[in-house]
Design a protein around this motif. Structure first.
Motif, PDB file in Angstrom:
ATOM      1  N   GLN A 105       0.817  -1.208   0.000  1.00  0.00           N
ATOM      2  CA  GLN A 105       0.000   0.000   0.000  1.00  0.00           C
ATOM      3  C   GLN A 105       0.854   1.263   0.000  1.00  0.00           C
ATOM      4  O   GLN A 105       0.509   2.257  -0.640  1.00  0.00           O
TER       5      GLN A 105
ATOM      6  N   VAL B  17      -2.556   1.751  -2.903  1.00  0.00           N
ATOM      7  CA  VAL B  17      -3.724   0.906  -2.659  1.00  0.00           C
ATOM      8  C   VAL B  17      -3.306  -0.537  -2.899  1.00  0.00           C
ATOM      9  O   VAL B  17      -2.391  -0.797  -3.676  1.00  0.00           O
TER      10      VAL B  17
ATOM     11  N   GLY C  62      -5.829  -3.198  -3.429  1.00  0.00           N
ATOM     12  CA  GLY C  62      -6.744  -3.621  -4.479  1.00  0.00           C
ATOM     13  C   GLY C  62      -7.034  -5.106  -4.456  1.00  0.00           C
ATOM     14  O   GLY C  62      -6.506  -5.873  -3.646  1.00  0.00           O
TER      15      GLY C  62
END
Length: 226
Positions: free
Chosen positions: A56, A61, A63
């Motif tokens: 991250q 992110v 995901g």
């Protein structure tokens, strides 16, 4: 980042075939990393949550394409991680919330694209479960050593997707395994801090973080911030 639904594992060849058909025989748009230790309350929870945290940090992110999980060969099913492990994660700014221990099941190994274990014994136990796990199962430190020897330029760019890049990384590491041996047997081990004081947990956390950093860099193509 959802974990597999709880299951009973594989009791016979027919159920193994069913799970293999469901999860391995079909195209998937995700890459699953499974961290394995003994009780799944110390080392593998730290490694799982640190991996998520570092990815991250690199990509902004995590995901759905990259799934990071953990389990234990003698996993304490449903148990929280050790309080000292939570403290170690907090030291790194990683999230320890909502964790529950799991016993390692056949389905976890089948679904994993990469299995990283704390020790050589854990690696042997995973491989002994079958499911063609040998080429995608490494100790964490072994995988780090192999990854350091791979030229990033030979991997697909991140623009092609983290899944494609990650699968290429595992194949490259497996090809190098017989050529880059550990200097000592102990070099590939992360020792168990269970029952130890916080100072030892923190040293294990640093050890895991140091091993994970080049792996996450190779997976994402993004180096750690200075």
């Amino acid at each position: 980042m959802t974990a597999p639904e709880p299951g009973r594992g594989i009791g016979n060849r027919e159920s193994a075939a069913e799970i293999t058909t469901t999860f391995v025989g079909l195209p998937r748009d995700s890459f699953r990393i499974l961290h394995v230790s003994t009780g799944n309350v110390c080392r593998s929870p730290i490694t799982e949550r640190l991996t998520r945290h570092l990815v991250q940090q690199r990509l902004g992110v995590l995901g759905r394409s990259l799934v990071v999980e953990s389990a234990g060969t003698w996993g304490h099913e449903g148990a929280p991680m050790e309080a000292n492990a939570e403290t170690v994660l907090a030291d790194f700014g990683a999230d320890a919330g909502g964790f529950m221990g799991r016993e390692l099941l056949d389905e976890h190994v089948i679904m994993a694209d990469l299995v990283l274990t704390a020790t050589r014994d854990h690696r042997a136990q995973v491989i002994s479960m079958g499911h063609s796990a040998g080429l995608r199962t490494f100790t964490l430190k072994e995988f780090t050593r192999l990854v350091r020897a791979i030229d990033p330029a030979t991997l697909p760019p991140l623009e092609d997707g983290v899944v494609r890049r990650a699968r290429a990384l595992v194949r490259a590491a497996a090809a190098l395994r017989g050529w880059l041996l550990a200097p000592t047997a102990e070099a590939d081990e992360v020792y168990d801090p269970y029952g130890a004081p916080l100072t030892f947990f923190r040293s294990v956390g640093e050890e895991i973080h140091e091993a994970l950093d080049p792996v996450v860099t190779a997976l994402t193509g993004v180096p750690a911030r200075a």
